[in-house]
Design an enzyme around this catalytic site. Structure first.
Site, short mmCIF file in Angstrom:
data_model
loop_
_atom_site.label_atom_id
_atom_site.label_comp_id
_atom_site.label_asym_id
_atom_site.label_seq_id
_atom_site.Cartn_x
_atom_site.Cartn_y
_atom_site.Cartn_z
N PHE A 140 0.85 -1.19 0.00
CA PHE A 140 0.00 0.00 0.00
C PHE A 140 0.88 1.23 0.00
O PHE A 140 1.78 1.35 0.84
CB PHE A 140 -0.92 0.03 1.21
CG PHE A 140 -1.87 1.20 1.19
CD1 PHE A 140 -2.99 1.18 0.36
CD2 PHE A 140 -1.64 2.33 1.97
CE1 PHE A 140 -3.86 2.27 0.32
CE2 PHE A 140 -2.51 3.41 1.93
CZ PHE A 140 -3.62 3.38 1.10
N ASP A 225 9.20 2.71 1.67
CA ASP A 225 8.00 3.41 2.13
C ASP A 225 7.87 3.15 3.62
O ASP A 225 7.43 2.08 4.04
CB ASP A 225 6.77 2.92 1.36
CG ASP A 225 5.48 3.60 1.82
OD1 ASP A 225 5.49 4.25 2.88
OD2 ASP A 225 4.47 3.48 1.10
N LYS A 254 2.37 9.80 8.34
CA LYS A 254 1.63 9.33 9.51
C LYS A 254 2.20 9.87 10.83
O LYS A 254 1.89 10.99 11.20
CB LYS A 254 1.54 7.80 9.50
CG LYS A 254 0.63 7.29 8.36
CD LYS A 254 0.08 5.90 8.57
CE LYS A 254 -1.06 5.61 7.62
NZ LYS A 254 -0.71 4.80 6.47
C1 LIG Z 1 -0.95 5.13 5.05
C2 LIG Z 1 0.11 4.77 4.11
C3 LIG Z 1 0.33 5.51 2.94
C4 LIG Z 1 -0.57 6.65 2.52
O1 LIG Z 1 -0.51 7.72 3.41
P1 LIG Z 1 -1.61 8.86 3.30
O2 LIG Z 1 -1.17 9.88 4.31
O3 LIG Z 1 -2.93 8.21 3.64
O4 LIG Z 1 -1.62 9.38 1.93
C5 LIG Z 1 1.39 5.16 2.14
N1 LIG Z 1 2.20 4.13 2.44
C6 LIG Z 1 2.01 3.39 3.55
C7 LIG Z 1 2.96 2.28 3.85
C8 LIG Z 1 0.96 3.67 4.42
O5 LIG Z 1 0.76 2.92 5.50
#
Ligand SMILES: *Cc1c(COP(=O)(O)O)cnc(C)c1O
Length: 404
Positions: A140, A225, A254
Site C-alpha cells: 500500500f 516506504d 503518519k
Molecule cells: C498510510 C500509508 C500511505 C498513505 O498515506 P496517506 O497519508 O494516507 O496518503 C502510504 N504508504 C504506507 C505504507 C501507508 O501505511
C-alpha cells in the site's frame, strides 16, 4: 461565538461522500491513549489514528509547539522558506542516511514525489527506457493515481483506468520473483520494511539486504516506504535502521506529525539534484505549522527513553494478547515489530476482523484491521502500562461476548 450546530453519525451518510464506513461513535476529545465520544463514553485507543497519534492525544508538548507557531506564522508558500521547515529538515538529515528533504502533506504525496523523482533520475542519468517500477503484491503506497498503480492491491486501482504503464508487482519476501522481474529497465524497487495495510507482515531476515544487492546490480533505486513503519514505531527511528541496508529514497508521514498533516521524502544529494527548480512542488508542503509540530515530535521520539520504551510496550501487548487468547484461541499468532502489531485470526475466525473491531469498540477499546483476517494495533509509543492492562481486560470481555 455562534451556536455550534449539533451533528451525529447519521449526518455522515447524509453529507459525506460514501467512501468510508466509520463506526457509529464520534470521538470528541482525547488525552494520552484515551478518547471520549459524544455521549461521554471513554475508550482505550490502540488504533492511534492508524499509526499517526504517535504520542497519543493532546500531548502537552505538541499543543505547545502548535500554539506557539500558530501565534507567529501559519503559511508563507514555497516562494519563501521558513524556520520550522529548515530546522525539521536539518534534524531529519542528521538522524538518517539522507542529505536532502522534500516536504509534502500526506504519505501518498511523499510517495508520489519519490516515484516521480526516481523516474526523473533514471530519465536523466540513463534514458526514458529505464522507467519501470517494481513494487510488491499487497503493498500500500497511497490513493493518488500513481500510488494506487504502484500499490499491490488491485481493488484500489480498478475502475480508474487507463492504468499507468511500466509498473509491475512481485510477491513480498519472494527474492526469486524479484530477481526474475528486475532488469536494466528498472528505475526503482519500492518496499515497505513492514507491510502495514497488507496485514502487518515484516520483511523476512536478509530480504532487504538481498533487494539492495539486486538494485545495485541493475542500477535501480531502492525506495523504502516508511509511512507506517517510521518515526519510532518499530523501536528505531526508521525500520531500515534494524538492518544494515540504506535506501536511496525514504518516505515518512503518519507519525511524523503526531496528528498534524505532514510528510517527508528523504534522499541523497545526487538523486535530489534531479528535482531542479520547477520540476515538482506543493503549496502546503513544508508549512510552518506542520513543521513546528513534527520538529517537536522528532525531538521527543528520537531519544533513547522513548525508543527503548517501544520494546517494553511491545512485550506487554504481545504477552497480554497471548494471555487473553489462551482462553479463546481467536488468534494464531501476533506478528509485527515494536508497536505495529497484527494479531492474525485463527482459521475458525477468518474474515471476522471487522466483527472483532466492533466487539472491542462496544467494550471501550479501539483497534484496527489490516484486511479481513488481521486485528491491527498501532498505539501511542508512550501508552502507559495501566492503559495496556485496561485494554487487555476490555479485549477479554469483547472476545468473551463473541465466543458466546
Ligand atoms: C498510510 C500509508 C500511505 C498513505 O498515506 P496517506 O497519508 O494516507 O496518503 C502510504 N504508504 C504506507 C505504507 C501507508 O501505511
Amino acid at each position: 461565538m455562534s451556536d455550534v450546530m449539533q451533528v451525529g453519525r447519521a449526518d455522515f451518510d447524509r453529507v459525506m461522500v460514501p467512501n468510508y464506513a466509520p463506526i457509529d461513535m464520534i470521538p470528541v476529545r482525547g488525552e494520552g491513549s484515551r478518547l471520549w465520544d459524544q455521549q461521554g463514553r471513554e475508550y482505550v485507543d490502540l488504533a492511534g489514528g492508524i499509526a499517526v497519534n504517535v504520542l497519543g492525544h493532546a500531548h502537552p508538548q505538541l499543543i505547545d509547539a502548535l500554539t506557539e507557531q500558530a501565534g507567529k506564522l501559519w503559511h508563507v508558500s514555497n516562494v519563501l522558506t521558513n524556520e520550522p521547515a529548515l530546522r525539521l529538515a536539518s534534524k531529519l538529515v542528521d538522524a538518517t542516511f539522507a542529505d536532502k528533504v522534500f516536504f509534502a502533506n500526506s504519505g501518498a504525496e511523499a510517495n508520489e514525489a519519490a516515484f516521480k523523482l526516481a523516474r526523473r533520475w533514471a530519465h536523466e542519468t540513463v534514458g526514458p527506457d529505464k522507467h519501470e517500477i517494481i513494487a510488491c503484491t499487497n503493498s500500500f503506497h497511497g490513493r493518488t493515481l500513481f500510488t494506487v498503480s504502484v500499490g499491490g492491491q488491485p481493488k484500489y486501482s480498478q475502475g480508474f483506468g487507463p492504468a499507468l504503464e511500466g509498473i509491475s508487482h512481485v510477491p513480498y519476501n519472494d527474492l526469486a520473483a524479484l530477481e526474475r522481474q528486475i532488469s536494466s529497465r528498472t528505475c526503482a524497487v519500492v518496499i515497505e520494511p513492514i507491510q502495514g495495510e497488507g496485514g502487518v507482515i515484516p520483511a523476512a531476515p536478509g530480504y532487504l539486504q538481498a533487494v539492495r544487492e539486486l538494485c545495485d546490480r541493475h542500477g535501480a533505486l531502492l525506495i523504502f516506504d516508511e509511512v507506517q513503519s517510521g518515526m519510532g514505531r518499530t523501536g528505531k527511528l526508521y525500520a531500515y535502521m534494524h538492518s544494515d541496508v540504506t535506501p536511496d529514497i525514504l518516505t515518512s508521514a503518519k507519525s511524523l506529525g503526531g496528528g498534524f498533516p505532514i510528510a517527508a521524502m528523504l534522499t541523497t544529494d545526487a538523486i535530489a539534484a534531479h528535482f531542479a527548480v520547477g520540476t515538482h512542488g506543493s503549496t502546503y508542503g513544508g508549512n510552518p505549522l506542520g513543521c513546528a509540530v513534527a520538529e517537536r515530535v522528532l525531538d521527543i521520539i528520537n531519544t533513547e527513553q522513548v525508543l527503548a520504551g517501544v520494546d517494553a510496550r511491545h512485550r506487554l501487548l504481545v504477552d497480554g494478547i497471548m494471555t487473553v487468547n489462551r482462553e479463546f484461541s481467536v488468534f494464531s499468532q501476533v506478528r509485527g515489530q515494536g508497536l505495529l502489531l497484527g494479531a492474525v485470526l485463527a482459521d475458525a475466525w477468518r474474515g471476522q476482523a471487522r466483527q472483532i473491531q466492533e466487539a472491542a469498540q462496544r467494550e471501550g477499546l479501539l483497534v484496527l484491521q489490516a484486511g479481513p483476517d488481521v486485528m491491527r494495533m498501532a498505539p501511542s509509543l508512550v501508552i502507559s502500562e495501566a492503559d495496556i492492562t485496561e485494554a487487555m481486560q476490555r479485549l477479554h470481555k469483547a472476545l468473551g461476548h463473541l465466543a458466546e
